[in-house]
Motif scaffolding. Structure first.
Motif, mmCIF file in Angstrom:
data_model
loop_
_atom_site.group_PDB
_atom_site.id
_atom_site.type_symbol
_atom_site.label_atom_id
_atom_site.label_comp_id
_atom_site.label_asym_id
_atom_site.label_seq_id
_atom_site.Cartn_x
_atom_site.Cartn_y
_atom_site.Cartn_z
ATOM 1 N N THR A 57 79.769 0.398 48.459
ATOM 2 C CA THR A 57 79.002 1.755 48.576
ATOM 3 C C THR A 57 78.763 2.432 49.954
ATOM 4 O O THR A 57 79.140 3.876 49.837
ATOM 5 C CB THR A 57 77.479 1.789 47.561
ATOM 6 O OG1 THR A 57 76.568 1.119 48.621
ATOM 7 C CG2 THR A 57 77.443 1.330 46.377
ATOM 8 N N TYR A 60 81.526 5.028 50.699
ATOM 9 C CA TYR A 60 82.306 5.582 49.556
ATOM 10 C C TYR A 60 81.689 7.047 49.348
ATOM 11 O O TYR A 60 80.568 7.368 49.219
ATOM 12 C CB TYR A 60 81.741 4.729 48.349
ATOM 13 C CG TYR A 60 82.181 5.118 47.090
ATOM 14 C CD1 TYR A 60 83.695 4.786 46.851
ATOM 15 C CD2 TYR A 60 81.343 5.980 46.107
ATOM 16 C CE1 TYR A 60 84.024 5.360 45.572
ATOM 17 C CE2 TYR A 60 81.706 6.552 45.139
ATOM 18 C CZ TYR A 60 83.104 6.028 44.645
ATOM 19 O OH TYR A 60 83.472 6.552 43.389
ATOM 20 N N TYR A 63 78.818 8.216 51.343
ATOM 21 C CA TYR A 63 77.538 7.534 50.840
ATOM 22 C C TYR A 63 77.230 6.749 52.042
ATOM 23 O O TYR A 63 78.111 6.074 52.437
ATOM 24 C CB TYR A 63 77.445 6.857 49.387
ATOM 25 C CG TYR A 63 76.159 6.473 49.116
ATOM 26 C CD1 TYR A 63 75.332 7.566 48.509
ATOM 27 C CD2 TYR A 63 75.733 5.096 49.095
ATOM 28 C CE1 TYR A 63 73.832 7.054 48.327
ATOM 29 C CE2 TYR A 63 74.568 4.862 48.877
ATOM 30 C CZ TYR A 63 73.518 5.777 48.120
ATOM 31 O OH TYR A 63 72.539 5.219 47.586
ATOM 32 N N CYS A 68 71.813 1.706 46.128
ATOM 33 C CA CYS A 68 71.122 2.994 45.312
ATOM 34 C C CYS A 68 69.902 2.673 44.913
ATOM 35 O O CYS A 68 69.777 1.609 44.044
ATOM 36 C CB CYS A 68 71.961 3.495 44.163
ATOM 37 S SG CYS A 68 73.803 4.036 44.848
ATOM 38 N N HIS A 77 72.074 6.556 41.459
ATOM 39 C CA HIS A 77 72.530 7.127 42.815
ATOM 40 C C HIS A 77 71.423 7.648 43.807
ATOM 41 O O HIS A 77 71.661 8.618 44.456
ATOM 42 C CB HIS A 77 73.508 8.160 42.640
ATOM 43 C CG HIS A 77 74.907 7.691 42.102
ATOM 44 N ND1 HIS A 77 75.993 8.322 41.529
ATOM 45 C CD2 HIS A 77 75.115 6.299 41.542
ATOM 46 C CE1 HIS A 77 76.803 7.566 40.882
ATOM 47 N NE2 HIS A 77 76.369 6.424 40.886
ATOM 48 N N ASP A 94 70.621 -0.794 42.467
ATOM 49 C CA ASP A 94 72.015 -0.977 42.042
ATOM 50 C C ASP A 94 72.721 -1.453 43.529
ATOM 51 O O ASP A 94 72.740 -0.483 44.582
ATOM 52 C CB ASP A 94 72.536 0.614 41.581
ATOM 53 C CG ASP A 94 73.912 0.428 40.991
ATOM 54 O OD1 ASP A 94 74.735 -0.737 41.358
ATOM 55 O OD2 ASP A 94 74.325 1.300 40.698
ATOM 56 N N CYS A 96 76.524 -2.702 44.760
ATOM 57 C CA CYS A 96 78.157 -3.310 44.660
ATOM 58 C C CYS A 96 78.628 -3.756 46.036
ATOM 59 O O CYS A 96 78.311 -3.059 47.009
ATOM 60 C CB CYS A 96 78.734 -1.946 44.283
ATOM 61 S SG CYS A 96 80.577 -2.597 43.731
ATOM 62 N N ASP A 105 79.201 -5.702 40.862
ATOM 63 C CA ASP A 105 78.315 -4.588 40.869
ATOM 64 C C ASP A 105 77.259 -4.991 39.952
ATOM 65 O O ASP A 105 77.528 -5.274 38.679
ATOM 66 C CB ASP A 105 79.382 -3.417 40.229
ATOM 67 C CG ASP A 105 78.654 -1.997 40.576
ATOM 68 O OD1 ASP A 105 77.505 -1.846 41.095
ATOM 69 O OD2 ASP A 105 79.042 -1.124 40.103
ATOM 70 N N HIS A 168 82.737 0.890 34.468
ATOM 71 C CA HIS A 168 84.054 1.248 35.116
ATOM 72 C C HIS A 168 84.691 -0.533 35.204
ATOM 73 O O HIS A 168 84.117 -1.372 35.162
ATOM 74 C CB HIS A 168 84.149 1.790 36.364
ATOM 75 C CG HIS A 168 82.940 1.051 37.256
ATOM 76 N ND1 HIS A 168 83.110 -0.073 37.930
ATOM 77 C CD2 HIS A 168 81.718 1.409 37.378
ATOM 78 C CE1 HIS A 168 81.974 -0.096 38.716
ATOM 79 N NE2 HIS A 168 80.939 0.394 38.311
ATOM 80 N N MET A 174 85.562 -1.004 43.856
ATOM 81 C CA MET A 174 84.508 -0.892 42.917
ATOM 82 C C MET A 174 84.740 -0.291 41.575
ATOM 83 O O MET A 174 84.125 -0.693 40.476
ATOM 84 C CB MET A 174 83.527 -0.100 43.824
ATOM 85 C CG MET A 174 82.152 0.427 43.108
ATOM 86 S SD MET A 174 80.871 1.135 44.163
ATOM 87 C CE MET A 174 81.562 2.399 44.639
ATOM 88 N N HIS A 175 85.520 0.919 41.720
ATOM 89 C CA HIS A 175 85.853 1.257 40.488
ATOM 90 C C HIS A 175 87.363 1.319 40.147
ATOM 91 O O HIS A 175 88.200 1.820 40.796
ATOM 92 C CB HIS A 175 85.590 3.259 40.446
ATOM 93 C CG HIS A 175 83.978 3.291 40.611
ATOM 94 N ND1 HIS A 175 83.511 4.369 41.379
ATOM 95 C CD2 HIS A 175 82.924 2.621 40.243
ATOM 96 C CE1 HIS A 175 82.242 4.238 41.363
ATOM 97 N NE2 HIS A 175 81.946 3.355 40.599
ATOM 98 N N GLU A 201 77.321 -0.450 32.573
ATOM 99 C CA GLU A 201 76.094 -0.144 32.764
ATOM 100 C C GLU A 201 75.402 0.994 32.150
ATOM 101 O O GLU A 201 75.654 2.152 32.510
ATOM 102 C CB GLU A 201 76.280 0.178 34.406
ATOM 103 C CG GLU A 201 77.383 1.203 34.609
ATOM 104 C CD GLU A 201 77.521 1.504 36.295
ATOM 105 O OE1 GLU A 201 76.325 1.780 36.802
ATOM 106 O OE2 GLU A 201 78.587 1.645 36.842
ATOM 107 N N TRP A 218 73.518 13.481 45.738
ATOM 108 C CA TRP A 218 73.798 12.125 45.174
ATOM 109 C C TRP A 218 72.833 11.872 43.966
ATOM 110 O O TRP A 218 73.229 11.359 42.888
ATOM 111 C CB TRP A 218 73.513 10.978 46.125
ATOM 112 C CG TRP A 218 74.571 11.115 47.116
ATOM 113 C CD1 TRP A 218 74.832 11.556 48.387
ATOM 114 C CD2 TRP A 218 76.053 10.548 46.704
ATOM 115 N NE1 TRP A 218 76.242 11.111 48.811
ATOM 116 C CE2 TRP A 218 76.654 10.619 48.014
ATOM 117 C CE3 TRP A 218 76.438 9.706 45.773
ATOM 118 C CZ2 TRP A 218 77.832 10.083 48.002
ATOM 119 C CZ3 TRP A 218 77.714 9.288 45.416
ATOM 120 C CH2 TRP A 218 78.617 9.362 46.668
ATOM 121 N N GLU A 232 72.943 -3.064 34.994
ATOM 122 C CA GLU A 232 74.428 -3.062 35.066
ATOM 123 C C GLU A 232 74.827 -4.692 35.381
ATOM 124 O O GLU A 232 74.083 -5.352 36.286
ATOM 125 C CB GLU A 232 74.771 -2.446 36.173
ATOM 126 C CG GLU A 232 76.553 -2.445 36.587
ATOM 127 C CD GLU A 232 76.902 -1.247 37.605
ATOM 128 O OE1 GLU A 232 76.074 -1.064 38.538
ATOM 129 O OE2 GLU A 232 78.015 -1.253 37.782
#
Ligand code: MF3
Ligand code: CO
Length: 251
Positions: A57, A60, A63, A68, A77, A94, A96, A105, A168, A174-175, A201, A218, A232
């Motif tokens: 993150t 990202y 960020y 988060c 977020h 959260d 990742c 994640d 995701h 990550m995504h 999630e 965010w 998640e």
């Protein structure tokens, strides 16, 4: 295209998942009244480093943090800050991170002091919805079987399913494909195959599911200021039962 992971990729994701799960174990003692979310994030940064995990993150889309941290009506977020967590807060963390290039994640709810009955219920239903979703993450099922199972569990309890954010695919990135909605009709979308890895999630609300992104660009918050919960896990689809990679003792 949904990537299918080979054995090497799966092993790395498994290691990433286990190490992230260890950090969540540790966090139970650290999400306590009087701490700032900045301090909690600093601990996460340190523990990631110790384990050779690289935050996915940080950096990202600009960020800046390795976690988060979202409190009460904040859904996801939330940015670490000088804000102090206090008794009764429902805190969602959260994380990742990748290990040797492969991500895991995960998010969990934490109660500061003793939770209100409603916070407890909301967090329990979020966990139950995630488990119901994961149970559908089986080879031969369709993608939205996961979505429908999550929605059914949440709405049975009279809570809301956030529409504007989703789970995701996950792997090197990550995504990845696909987007995994937390609502919708079952039986649609691609067929699930062994070797697919998903970050599932559910984000759920005590009141209406409408959310907005705050001034900071965010933090996602409920419009009606009602409480929100988010959990998640990163999950591997196998020939048999789904395997939760972000748990220390997967069941
Ligand atoms: N784990 C979060 C997710 O799956 C990552 C948050 S994105 C960030 O969406 F930019 F806020 F870090
Ligand atoms: Co995610």
């Amino acid at each position: 295209m949904i990537p299918i992971k080979n054995k090497m990729a799966i092993q790395k994701m498994q290691t990433a998942g286990l190490l992230v799960a260890e950090i969540f174990e540790l966090l139970k003692q650290h999400v306590v009244a009087g701490k700032t979310t900045f301090e909690i994030n600093a601990l996460i940064e340190k523990e990631l480093q110790k384990r050779n995990l690289v935050s996915s993150t940080k950096g990202y889309k600009g960020y800046k943090f390795a976690s988060c941290i979202s409190i009460n009506d904040e859904v996801v977020h939330g940015m670490p800050s000088e804000r102090i967590v206090k008794d009764g807060d429902l805190v969602k963390v959260d994380i990742c991170a990748s290990w040797k290039g492969y991500c895991a994640d995960s998010a969990r709810c934490f109660f500061v002091g003793s939770p209100s009955a409603i916070a407890l219920k909301l967090a329990q239903v979020a966990r139950e919805a995630l488990d119901k979703g994961i149970a559908q993450a089986k080879a031969g099922n369709k993608l939205t079987d996961i979505s429908a199972a999550i929605q059914a569990e949440v709405e049975t309890h009279g809570f809301g399913v956030v529409r504007d954010f989703a789970g995701h695919g996950i792997g090197k990135q990550m995504h990845e494909d696909p987007e995994i909605l937390n609502y919708g009709k079952p039986g649609k979308g691609p067929v699930l195959r062994p070797g697919m890895t998903f970050a599932i999630e559910p984000m759920i609300t005590q009141g209406n599911y409408a959310v907005y992104v705050a001034q900071d660009g965010w933090t996602v918050r409920t419009k009606d200021k009602s409480l929100a919960a988010h959990v998640e896990d990163t999950v591997l689809i196998t020939e048999h039962e789904p395997l939760i990679l972000t748990k220390i003792n997967p069941s």
